[in-house]
Design an enzyme around this catalytic site. Structure first.
Site, short mmCIF file in Angstrom:
data_model
loop_
_atom_site.label_atom_id
_atom_site.label_comp_id
_atom_site.label_asym_id
_atom_site.label_seq_id
_atom_site.Cartn_x
_atom_site.Cartn_y
_atom_site.Cartn_z
N SER A 74 23.53 -6.61 -15.15
CA SER A 74 24.05 -5.46 -15.87
C SER A 74 25.49 -5.72 -16.27
O SER A 74 26.05 -6.78 -16.00
CB SER A 74 24.01 -4.19 -15.01
OG SER A 74 24.78 -4.39 -13.84
N TYR A 112 22.47 -4.41 -20.08
CA TYR A 112 22.49 -2.95 -20.11
C TYR A 112 23.69 -2.45 -19.30
O TYR A 112 24.28 -3.18 -18.51
CB TYR A 112 21.18 -2.36 -19.57
CG TYR A 112 20.92 -2.71 -18.12
CD1 TYR A 112 21.32 -1.87 -17.09
CD2 TYR A 112 20.28 -3.90 -17.79
CE1 TYR A 112 21.09 -2.20 -15.76
CE2 TYR A 112 20.04 -4.24 -16.46
CZ TYR A 112 20.45 -3.39 -15.46
OH TYR A 112 20.23 -3.73 -14.16
N ALA A 136 24.44 -12.41 -16.71
CA ALA A 136 25.55 -12.19 -17.66
C ALA A 136 26.86 -12.76 -17.14
O ALA A 136 27.74 -13.12 -17.93
CB ALA A 136 25.70 -10.70 -17.94
#
Length: 120
Positions: free
Chosen positions: A25, A58, A75
């Site tokens: 995330s 997200y 990420a």
């Protein structure tokens, strides 16, 4: 016909944390989410100004007022602490909506403090 248009952007957000072992995330300070009208669990596209990487994940809420921009999970491989990011959301719009629509752009400065908010 539907077009995917820029809906909101956090411009030149500085990465404050990268945690490879955390569930994936991007944590974003809740004040910044409010300013850009972004929501938790919304899909975002991220563009790393420092290295040219482009990736998606997200949103999860970060601590309000903290200036947090944290990359988590996979990420975290795409940016280092201190890198500058452009964080965008997009929305499908029909031709009528496109004709009068203006995206919300939040310009960030040092410490991820809001410098300006524009609806271009």
């Amino acid at each position: 016909m539907q077009r995917n248009m820029l809906r909101a952007k956090l411009h030149r957000a500085t990465v404050t944390q990268a945690d490879l072992d955390y569930e994936g995330s991007c944590g974003i300070d809740e004040d910044l989410l409010d300013a850009a009208d972004m929501r938790e669990y919304e899909k975002i596209e991220l563009y790393n100004v420092n290295n040219g990487e482009r990736f998606s994940t997200y949103i999860i809420k970060g601590k309000r007022g903290s200036g947090e921009i944290s990359l988590n999970g996979a990420a975290a491989r795409r940016a280092h602490v201190g890198d500058l990011l452009i964080i965008c959301t997009y929305a499908p719009m029909n031709e009528e909506e496109v004709a009068s629509y203006k995206p919300k752009v939040v310009l960030l400065g040092e410490g991820n403090k809001i410098k300006a908010i524009k609806e271009t």
